[in-house]
Design a protein around this motif. Structure first.
Motif, PDB file in Angstrom:
ATOM      1  N   ASN A  87       0.471  -1.140  -0.135  1.00  0.00           N
ATOM      2  CA  ASN A  87       0.597   0.149  -0.008  1.00  0.00           C
ATOM      3  C   ASN A  87       0.954   0.924   0.546  1.00  0.00           C
ATOM      4  N   GLU A  88       1.686   1.338   0.739  1.00  0.00           N
ATOM      5  CA  GLU A  88       2.935   2.412   1.080  1.00  0.00           C
ATOM      6  C   GLU A  88       3.234   2.260  -0.374  1.00  0.00           C
ATOM      7  N   ASP A  89       4.480   1.790  -1.023  1.00  0.00           N
ATOM      8  CA  ASP A  89       5.496   1.647  -2.060  1.00  0.00           C
ATOM      9  C   ASP A  89       4.113   1.694  -3.342  1.00  0.00           C
ATOM     10  N   ASP A  90       3.267   1.391  -3.430  1.00  0.00           N
ATOM     11  CA  ASP A  90       2.908   1.202  -4.788  1.00  0.00           C
ATOM     12  C   ASP A  90       1.967   2.165  -4.964  1.00  0.00           C
ATOM     13  N   ILE A  91       1.404   2.298  -3.670  1.00  0.00           N
ATOM     14  CA  ILE A  91      -0.004   3.982  -3.924  1.00  0.00           C
ATOM     15  C   ILE A  91       0.581   4.791  -2.864  1.00  0.00           C
ATOM     16  N   VAL A  92       0.778   4.638  -1.845  1.00  0.00           N
ATOM     17  CA  VAL A  92       1.287   6.068  -0.942  1.00  0.00           C
ATOM     18  C   VAL A  92       2.228   6.459  -2.173  1.00  0.00           C
ATOM     19  N   VAL A  93       3.191   6.559  -1.944  1.00  0.00           N
ATOM     20  CA  VAL A  93       4.924   6.843  -1.795  1.00  0.00           C
ATOM     21  C   VAL A  93       4.824   7.275  -3.368  1.00  0.00           C
ATOM     22  N   ALA A 170      -7.966  15.086  -1.757  1.00  0.00           N
ATOM     23  CA  ALA A 170      -7.238  14.045  -2.651  1.00  0.00           C
ATOM     24  C   ALA A 170      -6.607  13.181  -0.982  1.00  0.00           C
ATOM     25  N   ALA A 171      -6.805  13.127   0.501  1.00  0.00           N
ATOM     26  CA  ALA A 171      -5.769  11.902   1.236  1.00  0.00           C
ATOM     27  C   ALA A 171      -6.946  11.040   1.401  1.00  0.00           C
ATOM     28  N   ALA A 172      -8.315  11.031   1.264  1.00  0.00           N
ATOM     29  CA  ALA A 172      -9.722  10.563   1.298  1.00  0.00           C
ATOM     30  C   ALA A 172      -9.517   9.259   0.427  1.00  0.00           C
ATOM     31  N   LYS A 173      -9.014  10.297  -1.209  1.00  0.00           N
ATOM     32  CA  LYS A 173      -9.115   9.090  -2.394  1.00  0.00           C
ATOM     33  C   LYS A 173      -7.917   7.825  -2.273  1.00  0.00           C
TER      34      LYS A 173
END
Ligand SMILES: [Fe+2]
Length: 253
Positions: A87-93, A170-173
């Motif tokens: 989630n972090e590496d592929d979406i958030v970062v 944007a964060a909620a998306k």
């Protein structure tokens, strides 16, 4: 909590995105989905540590059901941990890197943690009737000692930057994208360690998730997590075989 200076210009990539969004959030940083996700990982790590410690104290060779329960619970944690990193590496970062300089270390820590969990997985798969848990407990404590500071660093560095550069909408998306892609087990753990009532009345509202999604998705995820993880770790801690059927294929969902 030690926080970084989010206004430090070294993090800013352009004039288009400035670190001025934190004040738009109605919920405090402690209620952020990133922290709640970490609380779930911390919860699992602690419960498994307690279970392994209780087993060591009993000082008995593993029985058939203990091997199955331990493998099911650890397997579930590994799936959750790898899913969380993804989630972090592929979406958030990648989203963060469009708006600010995301610290490299937070990503490289993941590689070290994955190596450690692979060692644990190897030991876990080698367990058999008659095995002892001493080596597994030793490795688990080392894993916990590596993971907890990493989670805290993300909360003290990555998260304040995120909330400064991303407005709540944007964060909620991004949060909703993670919730859609996360495994049932991962979401179930998230709900379990927050508590079902708080999840529905606080988190879902904070993130703009409609209430019906509880019934079509999260309720079932919570049940699966309890079956695969909680039932097994409670049995291992008490020394009494679980009465609930083990959820052998839950992690595939
Ligand atoms: Fe994390």
């Amino acid at each position: 909590m030690v926080r970084i200076d989010v206004l430090d210009p070294k993090y800013q990539l352009s004039d288009q995105y400035k670190p001025d969004k934190e004040k738009q959030y109605k919920h405090p940083i402690e209620q952020d989905g990133w922290v709640i996700a970490h609380n779930a990982l911390r919860g699992e790590i602690q419960l498994l540590r307690d279970a392994l410690y209780a087993m060591k104290q009993r000082d008995q060779s593993l029985q058939d059901w203990e091997v199955a329960s331990l493998q099911s619970a650890i397997d579930g944690h590994i799936l959750h941990m790898l899913g969380h990193h993804s989630n972090e590496d592929d979406i958030v970062v990648p989203e963060c890197r469009k708006r600010f300089l995301y610290p490299e270390k937070l990503e490289t820590d993941h590689e070290i943690l994955v190596k450690k969990i692979e060692t644990i997985k190897g030991i876990m798969l080698g367990l058999d009737v008659g095995s002892k848990v001493d080596n597994l407990l030793h490795e688990w404590i080392e894993y916990q000692d590596m993971m907890l500071p990493h989670l805290l660093e993300e909360e003290e560095v990555g998260l304040p930057l995120f909330r400064s550069y991303f407005e709540p909408k944007a964060a909620a998306k991004i949060t909703q994208k993670i919730a859609r892609q996360a495994s049932r087990l991962e979401m179930g753990s998230f709900v379990y360690f927050l508590g079902t009532e708080k999840f529905r009345s606080m988190f879902m509202k904070n993130e703009g998730i409609p209430d019906f999604v509880w019934f079509i998705m999260f309720k079932r995820s919570h049940k699966i997590f309890v079956q695969q993880f909680i039932t097994n770790v409670e049995a291992l801690t008490s020394g009494t075989a679980p009465t609930e059927p083990k959820c052998g294929s839950c992690n595939i969902l």
